[in-house]
Design a protein around this motif. Structure first.
Motif, PDB file in Angstrom:
ATOM      1  N   GLY A   1      25.267  -4.315  53.676  1.00 48.51           N
ATOM      2  CA  GLY A   1      24.419  -3.265  54.240  1.00 48.51           C
ATOM      3  C   GLY A   1      25.171  -2.287  55.118  1.00 48.51           C
ATOM      4  O   GLY A   1      24.576  -1.638  55.979  1.00 48.51           O
ATOM      5  N   ASP A   2      26.488  -2.143  54.896  1.00 47.04           N
ATOM      6  CA  ASP A   2      27.322  -1.333  55.781  1.00 47.04           C
ATOM      7  C   ASP A   2      27.682   0.037  55.222  1.00 47.04           C
ATOM      8  O   ASP A   2      28.602   0.690  55.737  1.00 47.04           O
ATOM      9  CB  ASP A   2      28.609  -2.091  56.119  1.00 47.04           C
ATOM     10  N   VAL A   3      27.001   0.478  54.169  1.00 46.72           N
ATOM     11  CA  VAL A   3      27.268   1.816  53.624  1.00 46.72           C
ATOM     12  C   VAL A   3      26.186   2.777  54.137  1.00 46.72           C
ATOM     13  O   VAL A   3      24.998   2.578  53.854  1.00 46.72           O
ATOM     14  CB  VAL A   3      27.269   1.816  52.084  1.00 46.72           C
ATOM     15  N   PRO A   4      26.549   3.815  54.882  1.00 45.00           N
ATOM     16  CA  PRO A   4      25.553   4.762  55.424  1.00 45.00           C
ATOM     17  C   PRO A   4      25.118   5.777  54.373  1.00 45.00           C
ATOM     18  O   PRO A   4      25.459   6.966  54.434  1.00 45.00           O
ATOM     19  CB  PRO A   4      26.311   5.427  56.583  1.00 45.00           C
ATOM     20  N   TRP A   5      24.340   5.324  53.401  1.00 48.21           N
ATOM     21  CA  TRP A   5      23.970   6.178  52.280  1.00 48.21           C
ATOM     22  C   TRP A   5      23.205   7.419  52.707  1.00 48.21           C
ATOM     23  O   TRP A   5      23.361   8.488  52.108  1.00 48.21           O
ATOM     24  CB  TRP A   5      23.132   5.386  51.278  1.00 48.21           C
ATOM     25  N   SER A   6      22.363   7.307  53.716  1.00 46.79           N
ATOM     26  CA  SER A   6      21.503   8.437  54.093  1.00 46.79           C
ATOM     27  C   SER A   6      22.294   9.659  54.532  1.00 46.79           C
ATOM     28  O   SER A   6      21.795  10.793  54.440  1.00 46.79           O
ATOM     29  CB  SER A   6      20.537   8.024  55.210  1.00 46.79           C
ATOM     30  N   ALA A   7      23.519   9.467  54.971  1.00 46.79           N
ATOM     31  CA  ALA A   7      24.342  10.589  55.422  1.00 46.79           C
ATOM     32  C   ALA A   7      25.236  11.140  54.317  1.00 46.79           C
ATOM     33  O   ALA A   7      25.979  12.106  54.550  1.00 46.79           O
ATOM     34  CB  ALA A   7      25.214  10.142  56.599  1.00 46.79           C
ATOM     35  N   HIS A   8      25.142  10.531  53.125  1.00 49.25           N
ATOM     36  CA  HIS A   8      26.042  10.947  52.037  1.00 49.25           C
ATOM     37  C   HIS A   8      25.268  10.944  50.722  1.00 49.25           C
ATOM     38  O   HIS A   8      25.515  10.130  49.827  1.00 49.25           O
ATOM     39  CB  HIS A   8      27.248  10.011  51.976  1.00 49.25           C
ATOM     40  N   GLU A   9      24.354  11.877  50.604  1.00 50.99           N
ATOM     41  CA  GLU A   9      23.419  11.904  49.477  1.00 50.99           C
ATOM     42  C   GLU A   9      24.126  12.076  48.133  1.00 50.99           C
ATOM     43  O   GLU A   9      23.765  11.425  47.152  1.00 50.99           O
ATOM     44  CB  GLU A   9      22.392  13.023  49.675  1.00 50.99           C
ATOM     45  N   GLU A  10      25.111  12.947  48.066  1.00 48.25           N
ATOM     46  CA  GLU A  10      25.770  13.191  46.780  1.00 48.25           C
ATOM     47  C   GLU A  10      26.524  11.953  46.294  1.00 48.25           C
ATOM     48  O   GLU A  10      26.511  11.628  45.106  1.00 48.25           O
ATOM     49  CB  GLU A  10      26.720  14.380  46.870  1.00 48.25           C
ATOM     50  N   THR A  11      27.154  11.255  47.206  1.00 44.36           N
ATOM     51  CA  THR A  11      27.830  10.018  46.842  1.00 44.36           C
ATOM     52  C   THR A  11      26.812   8.960  46.426  1.00 44.36           C
ATOM     53  O   THR A  11      27.049   8.186  45.495  1.00 44.36           O
ATOM     54  CB  THR A  11      28.681   9.506  48.013  1.00 44.36           C
ATOM     55  N   LYS A  12      25.697   8.943  47.083  1.00 40.86           N
ATOM     56  CA  LYS A  12      24.630   8.005  46.732  1.00 40.86           C
ATOM     57  C   LYS A  12      24.143   8.249  45.302  1.00 40.86           C
ATOM     58  O   LYS A  12      23.898   7.295  44.545  1.00 40.86           O
ATOM     59  CB  LYS A  12      23.467   8.152  47.720  1.00 40.86           C
ATOM     60  N   VAL A  13      24.008   9.508  44.914  1.00 40.66           N
ATOM     61  CA  VAL A  13      23.570   9.838  43.555  1.00 40.66           C
ATOM     62  C   VAL A  13      24.583   9.329  42.533  1.00 40.66           C
ATOM     63  O   VAL A  13      24.218   8.754  41.505  1.00 40.66           O
ATOM     64  CB  VAL A  13      23.358  11.358  43.415  1.00 40.66           C
ATOM     65  N   TRP A  14      25.872   9.550  42.811  1.00 38.96           N
ATOM     66  CA  TRP A  14      26.913   9.042  41.903  1.00 38.96           C
ATOM     67  C   TRP A  14      26.849   7.517  41.821  1.00 38.96           C
ATOM     68  O   TRP A  14      26.897   6.946  40.723  1.00 38.96           O
ATOM     69  CB  TRP A  14      28.301   9.483  42.403  1.00 38.96           C
ATOM     70  N   TYR A  15      26.752   6.841  42.964  1.00 42.42           N
ATOM     71  CA  TYR A  15      26.731   5.387  42.968  1.00 42.42           C
ATOM     72  C   TYR A  15      25.505   4.864  42.217  1.00 42.42           C
ATOM     73  O   TYR A  15      25.596   3.853  41.500  1.00 42.42           O
ATOM     74  CB  TYR A  15      26.736   4.857  44.397  1.00 42.42           C
TER      75      TYR A  15
END
Length: 222
Positions: free
Chosen positions: A177-191
């Protein structure tokens, strides 16, 4: 059947699990607690680390990059190393980025300290290292976003080992649970694109006894 000796939250093992699945190769997973230094395992890999791939004919391959190269040469379709020389060079550069730089700056500081030390009973987590891991991950997430703005996948137009390596490391950190997805939306979309692939599903079922996955870990709509 070929056997892959692994640890569930070893990003190098996960990278090869993904590569095998993307190439639609059947394999049996065999848990190897590397800290126990089993003599039988050291006999096939004196380095004592995972992953190790054992083929049906008894041939053994160690080191995740050597295994990935072997798989690419023996099962070239689909290609995971790039379609031309330039893309292959970029794939190698990015795999090195995640397996060396990301691993040293993020994975070891978070997964290594918070989980691997506990499993291997190597002492208490280093709070300084954990803070460093949290501080470093944002830079890497931003770099993934930078690549995604310019390409369809990290190394070019097609999914490659670069995407699998990056996702393997991130998935280990995401388990905690240590990935701050909310601050990195574009990376979240790729992941999310990688996470939704059939090859990724077995990874999302991994569970470490006594250390449950963070709630969003297996959620495709995280």
């Amino acid at each position: 059947m070929r056997v892959l000796y692994h640890l569930p939250l070893s990003p190098f093992s996960r990278k090869i699990r993904l590569a095998l699945a993307e190439k639609k190769l059947e394999f049996e997973l065999r848990l190897e607690k590397t800290w126990e230094r089993r003599e039988a395992f050291l006999a096939i890999n004196p380095a004592g680390d995972v992953p190790v791939l054992a083929e049906e004919d008894g041939t053994v391959f160690a080191d995740s990059w050597a295994i990935a190269e072997y798989l690419e040469e023996t099962v070239p379709t689909p290609s995971l190393h790039g379609r031309d020389a330039k893309e292959r060079a970029e794939v190698r550069r990015l795999v090195s980025w995640f397996d060396r730089k990301f691993n040293a700056e993020v994975t070891e500081n978070l997964v290594g300290e918070k989980l691997m030390k506990r499993q291997a009973r190597f002492g208490v987590p280093d709070s300084f290292a954990i803070r460093a891991g949290h501080a470093n991950i944002g830079y890497h997430l931003a770099y993934i976003a930078f690549l995604c703005e310019r390409r369809n996948w990290l190394a070019g137009d097609h999914l490659t080992l670069a995407d699998l390596a990056a996702a393997a490391h991130l998935s280990c950190v995401d388990y905690l649970g240590d990935v701050p997805w909310s601050a990195h939306e574009e990376t979240k979309v790729w992941y999310a694109r990688v996470k939704s692939r059939p090859s990724f599903r077995p990874l999302l079922q991994d569970q470490i006894p006594g250390i449950p996955a963070a709630p969003p870990y297996a959620d495709l709509d995280f």
